[in-house]
Design a protein around this motif. Sequence first.
Motif, PDB file in Angstrom:
ATOM      1  N   CYS C  87     -41.147  -4.007  58.834  1.00  4.98           N
ATOM      2  CA  CYS C  87     -40.835  -4.940  57.749  1.00  4.98           C
ATOM      3  C   CYS C  87     -39.677  -4.372  56.932  1.00  4.98           C
ATOM      4  O   CYS C  87     -39.570  -3.157  56.747  1.00  4.98           O
ATOM      5  N   THR C  88     -38.807  -5.262  56.436  1.00  2.00           N
ATOM      6  CA  THR C  88     -37.636  -4.788  55.700  1.00  2.00           C
ATOM      7  C   THR C  88     -37.975  -4.230  54.321  1.00  2.00           C
ATOM      8  O   THR C  88     -37.113  -3.683  53.652  1.00  2.00           O
ATOM      9  N   ALA C  89     -39.242  -4.375  53.883  1.00  2.89           N
ATOM     10  CA  ALA C  89     -39.663  -3.787  52.610  1.00  2.89           C
ATOM     11  C   ALA C  89     -41.152  -3.470  52.701  1.00  2.89           C
ATOM     12  O   ALA C  89     -41.853  -3.998  53.558  1.00  2.89           O
ATOM     13  N   GLU C  90     -41.608  -2.604  51.812  1.00  2.00           N
ATOM     14  CA  GLU C  90     -43.035  -2.291  51.773  1.00  2.00           C
ATOM     15  C   GLU C  90     -43.787  -3.575  51.438  1.00  2.00           C
ATOM     16  O   GLU C  90     -43.490  -4.242  50.459  1.00  2.00           O
ATOM     17  N   ASN C  91     -44.762  -3.931  52.246  1.00  2.00           N
ATOM     18  CA  ASN C  91     -45.512  -5.156  51.998  1.00  2.00           C
ATOM     19  C   ASN C  91     -46.868  -5.069  52.682  1.00  2.00           C
ATOM     20  O   ASN C  91     -46.973  -4.627  53.814  1.00  2.00           O
ATOM     21  N   THR C  92     -47.916  -5.504  51.971  1.00  2.00           N
ATOM     22  CA  THR C  92     -49.263  -5.409  52.530  1.00  2.00           C
ATOM     23  C   THR C  92     -49.856  -6.765  52.895  1.00  2.00           C
ATOM     24  O   THR C  92     -51.042  -6.861  53.186  1.00  2.00           O
ATOM     25  N   ASP C  93     -49.064  -7.803  52.892  1.00  2.00           N
ATOM     26  CA  ASP C  93     -49.602  -9.131  53.211  1.00  2.00           C
ATOM     27  C   ASP C  93     -50.177  -9.175  54.628  1.00  2.00           C
ATOM     28  O   ASP C  93     -49.785  -8.408  55.502  1.00  2.00           O
ATOM     29  N   GLY C  94     -51.089 -10.103  54.837  1.00  2.00           N
ATOM     30  CA  GLY C  94     -51.732 -10.253  56.145  1.00  2.00           C
ATOM     31  C   GLY C  94     -50.864 -11.066  57.106  1.00  2.00           C
ATOM     32  O   GLY C  94     -51.082 -12.263  57.256  1.00  2.00           O
ATOM     33  N   PHE C  95     -49.934 -10.418  57.779  1.00  2.00           N
ATOM     34  CA  PHE C  95     -48.980 -11.090  58.673  1.00  2.00           C
ATOM     35  C   PHE C  95     -49.622 -11.574  59.969  1.00  2.00           C
ATOM     36  O   PHE C  95     -49.001 -12.317  60.729  1.00  2.00           O
ATOM     37  N   PHE C  96     -50.818 -11.112  60.250  1.00  2.00           N
ATOM     38  CA  PHE C  96     -51.398 -11.302  61.577  1.00  2.00           C
ATOM     39  C   PHE C  96     -52.896 -11.515  61.444  1.00  2.00           C
ATOM     40  O   PHE C  96     -53.554 -10.817  60.672  1.00  2.00           O
ATOM     41  N   GLY C  97     -53.425 -12.504  62.209  1.00  2.00           N
ATOM     42  CA  GLY C  97     -54.856 -12.756  62.182  1.00  2.00           C
ATOM     43  C   GLY C  97     -55.334 -13.221  63.540  1.00  2.00           C
ATOM     44  O   GLY C  97     -54.646 -13.035  64.548  1.00  2.00           O
ATOM     45  N   ASP C  98     -56.503 -13.855  63.561  1.00  2.00           N
ATOM     46  CA  ASP C  98     -57.116 -14.133  64.865  1.00  2.00           C
ATOM     47  C   ASP C  98     -56.371 -15.185  65.683  1.00  2.00           C
ATOM     48  O   ASP C  98     -56.415 -15.153  66.917  1.00  2.00           O
ATOM     49  N   LEU C  99     -55.650 -16.109  65.024  1.00  2.00           N
ATOM     50  CA  LEU C  99     -54.910 -17.109  65.814  1.00  2.00           C
ATOM     51  C   LEU C  99     -53.771 -16.451  66.585  1.00  2.00           C
ATOM     52  O   LEU C  99     -53.611 -16.651  67.793  1.00  2.00           O
TER      53      LEU C  99
END
Lengths: 227, 227, 227, 227, 227, 227
Positions: C87-99
């Motif tokens: 990622c181009t910056a520090e980030n903790t968002d949930g980019f990925f899940g079961d779908l």
Amino acid sequence: MYQLGVVRRNIQRADPAAVAKLSAFGTATVHEAMGRVGLMRPHMRPIYAGAHLCGPAVTVLLHPGDNWMMHVAAEQLQPGDVVVAACTAENTDGFFGDLLATSFRARGAVGLVIDGGVRDVKDLTAMGFPVWSKAISAKGTIKATLGSVNVRVICAGAEVNPGDVVIADDDGVVVVPAAQAAQVAEAAEAREANEAAKRAKLASGVLGLDMYDMRGPLEEAGLKYID
Amino acid sequence: MYQLGVVRRNIQRADPAAVAKLSAFGTATVHEAMGRVGLMRPHMRPIYAGAHLCGPAVTVLLHPGDNWMMHVAAEQLQPGDVVVAACTAENTDGFFGDLLATSFRARGAVGLVIDGGVRDVKDLTAMGFPVWSKAISAKGTIKATLGSVNVRVICAGAEVNPGDVVIADDDGVVVVPAAQAAQVAEAAEAREANEAAKRAKLASGVLGLDMYDMRGPLEEAGLKYID
Amino acid sequence: MYQLGVVRRNIQRADPAAVAKLSAFGTATVHEAMGRVGLMRPHMRPIYAGAHLCGPAVTVLLHPGDNWMMHVAAEQLQPGDVVVAACTAENTDGFFGDLLATSFRARGAVGLVIDGGVRDVKDLTAMGFPVWSKAISAKGTIKATLGSVNVRVICAGAEVNPGDVVIADDDGVVVVPAAQAAQVAEAAEAREANEAAKRAKLASGVLGLDMYDMRGPLEEAGLKYID
Amino acid sequence: MYQLGVVRRNIQRADPAAVAKLSAFGTATVHEAMGRVGLMRPHMRPIYAGAHLCGPAVTVLLHPGDNWMMHVAAEQLQPGDVVVAACTAENTDGFFGDLLATSFRARGAVGLVIDGGVRDVKDLTAMGFPVWSKAISAKGTIKATLGSVNVRVICAGAEVNPGDVVIADDDGVVVVPAAQAAQVAEAAEAREANEAAKRAKLASGVLGLDMYDMRGPLEEAGLKYID
Amino acid sequence: MYQLGVVRRNIQRADPAAVAKLSAFGTATVHEAMGRVGLMRPHMRPIYAGAHLCGPAVTVLLHPGDNWMMHVAAEQLQPGDVVVAACTAENTDGFFGDLLATSFRARGAVGLVIDGGVRDVKDLTAMGFPVWSKAISAKGTIKATLGSVNVRVICAGAEVNPGDVVIADDDGVVVVPAAQAAQVAEAAEAREANEAAKRAKLASGVLGLDMYDMRGPLEEAGLKYID
Amino acid sequence: MYQLGVVRRNIQRADPAAVAKLSAFGTATVHEAMGRVGLMRPHMRPIYAGAHLCGPAVTVLLHPGDNWMMHVAAEQLQPGDVVVAACTAENTDGFFGDLLATSFRARGAVGLVIDGGVRDVKDLTAMGFPVWSKAISAKGTIKATLGSVNVRVICAGAEVNPGDVVIADDDGVVVVPAAQAAQVAEAAEAREANEAAKRAKLASGVLGLDMYDMRGPLEEAGLKYID
């Protein structure tokens, strides 16, 4: 104060009877029994859930990225010992893995507490060799600089002298000075007995407010109930 | 804004039917259904994997190193409630352990969300009493300073009003305002239905690029394929 | 250097035979075999214990809060691939899940390494789809900005080129350049063989001090034994 | 609870007389005067020493890596306003620089409080445009997703409603609800007067132990003097 | 991929004319001119405010607690060079102080960027020798393990090849690949010119909403104004 | 081991002549002169640049959010003393401000080292009263729980006994045991003399490689120069 380049061979381990007694308690109870001192910082976490240990400390002072002294410490271990490793700087390298664990276990050690990193955690878990650490990292270390073994160390904010009793479980790591071990074990025992009665009362629906007579002090302090 | 020294006795809990509906969904689904708001910061982690809860919030405002208000909160609990504890400063002390859990459970509470530390996690796990916290620490707390119960609090970056619905699972903690509970539950239901169909398509090998019609927008945005 | 808005379709995956050989080893062994380079930072943790993967990398470059490129990456996957997302910056968002996991698996991918957040970890665990990430978060992401697929990325402090071999386990994540895969696999094999013998010796009580001939160097370095 | 995609044009700014009064005090005094509530987390630091501001809040809700709403906020500014920007996720990107500062100043704003990153800090310092932020970063942001302007936000752990008074200095940032501004200003005044007398006494060598009559309570609490 | 134990003597420094041109710009401008890539993580901070540098990189790869390679690097320095030091693990030790600064300056170096610690910051400030680091620490380092000089390194999340242009100021550190230096300098120039006009407009009270024609896109995205 | 509820009145301060000698050196020099031990963690930062202090320690043990013992400590201060405050848990509250500084200064104290927060930093800077802390926070503290004064404490990872010499500057904080003060002062003197000569050589262009005779050891270690 840290000493470098020293190995103390004869250390005074805490009385085995006191260690045995203390081994029945968790860190929260022991920490309370000691008057709420001697706890390591909460970044120290076990590598697997349910781990528990209690034993006298053999201390190690490491440099960042260097685990030479772990090998020196192995020779000083006796059955039941807990290795407590501090580092002269913040470092997450994997100072310890399954080979050292095999060696430590062969000498009788029951676990490791390290303010640094550990690796081979799958193997260590399979071996049932518990480790409390601040990090898990595959990064290995060199063997180039002298630290010390069995000197007083500061580990994760707690002072540890060789022979002190180290208790660790899912809640963290607490250190009991060797000279206080028997007395703390007694205090823990008293506390635990006390807790069983309290637990039963609370389970029956009695409120802590009543059991601990808090309503008066709360009112005095000015607590206001509104609707 | 925080109020100190206050306990509100009569709070408006979210509609039980909406709470029941919401309890079928995970935090990711609910968070999407709410328009991506109401999520606590990701430092809030469950003490054991697979934990899940959903219920109206009884809120507690604590001071660092002081859990007096947890006892005050116990009296305000009703079956199904979730205790949400915020602290006036960053603090990792163990504000909560198995005795308080026994008391909370006797009152019907189903779990705790605390922006602070927790202890006795082995016992809590054995009891099946779920806790989401920012730390685990054996360090106990005193009972000296008034906070509040059932006031609006900011917990881990999220606003929580007494009676709001709190949903927590392995992905974190999300808060649904009581007044929006029914509507969010419906939106979550719609979303979930929708997801099952998508999942089947993706499992069959259809690409998200096609299923979501992304090829056009990507080309417009200037995406270049090279070999 | 990062390139934005680019998808490379034809990448040179590491030799499958070398990948197969490497898959027998853990990250600690591979990291040593490579000369102690190529390791990601230790904040990269698996979402469940015991996870292990080994495969060629398909790389993704993301922007904070935006997972558009994950869908673009899905089309580039081949059986056995590992997705590596920076990622181009520090980030903790949930980019990925079961779908997305369902889609990646349908394309044959064996796991994900992401220097960001992941969600639906309960489902991912049930699916046995392993993810190494720096955070777990229910927070979803948008699809608005172009990143890239199959460009060189820096992920958790390690350089990853498309086609490089990624090995991940409980100790972390290590990256082997495609061109060095065969040679590193051999070095790992040699090392492992070597370790079995050492382990047996240590288990029998031989000290590392003697097995590694450390007593001389320690004395030269000035180590002092005291009583 | 956050609202997305909304700009409130008519907000009720705190009474200018109260704002003027409050502007004479530092954050420590105001925080005490409010009963120790309303403080942002201490990661909020000024970009230069000696900065101070006091004014009504115009609030902004941002998404990570996206500063679109800052431009929307500019139009809502009135002379004396303080912009308070929260973000839906932890993010350190540089959402704000000298161009936006020029625009905000042209509209009369006196400073910015942002739970995110800022850039061009040399220019901002030269302009005397104070910013409190959690990071400094040259990384720019996009303009793709709607947040909101003048909704209630949680910024660095504190609730901020549009029109609330924001006071910031070297010690941090504190928020006074608009409705309490006058009353808090009076309490701060009383406290400050009080402090001058105390400071003189302490400077003359009188001990806090005596000035605050602490000797009795300390003895009661069990304090022991040893030699 | 890192190489250990290697010093490259002949590196291709970026074109001096391009370096000279780039030296007129700050990191925020250069980062934009490069398409928002090449930035180090924001934990890299200057040891004094107002520092600025621009020059070709001589890279160093260090081990934690070991600065041996800094001395090796000194010999490779040419006037105008910037030393960029990466470390194989997270470490905050003081790898660099006034003696090394004296040596580097004698060789013509203009500053240091180090993903580790630095000491003697008062002396370095007095000398006007700028350093960007992740920590300040009095802790010294040993000279025991080989790293490398002038190999590709990952420093604070950014790839740096020997000879790349490094620009650093109060906003952070950005890296321009040597081959792109001239083109990025031109893009920066264009951007800067552009900014002066924008700044004047904004200062006169024109809103970014109008200057950037944002009102249409915001309406399309669904932004609602309420009173 | 910590003791709670105790004030030691008669402490053995380090020899004033040794303190005076040590006051001529910075922390980096003293840390080296001690054999690289006794340093606090690098999160301890001065509230203003250029601060320096050297004096015997009066130690304080605090609880999170409670500064009662600071007032008790004031009475134990003698001219030239440095207050060193540790806390039983991680806490960033503002335990100390301008009133306490006025009192401490009236008693002759020359500064404070606190592993917690401080406030009124603008006033403290104006007074020239230096503080090294881990945080700055406007948040005040209560006076409810007994800690101790003049017991051994662990402060930011370093052991401090009452009377030990504390040296602090822009590089951090180092602690010299009272009994070693004279000897460390001499070692520092020798080292400093030595450094002046080295600095001159390096400034003239001599390389550390030659001055420290590193070329042989580097070649032996296997360093390779390539073109």
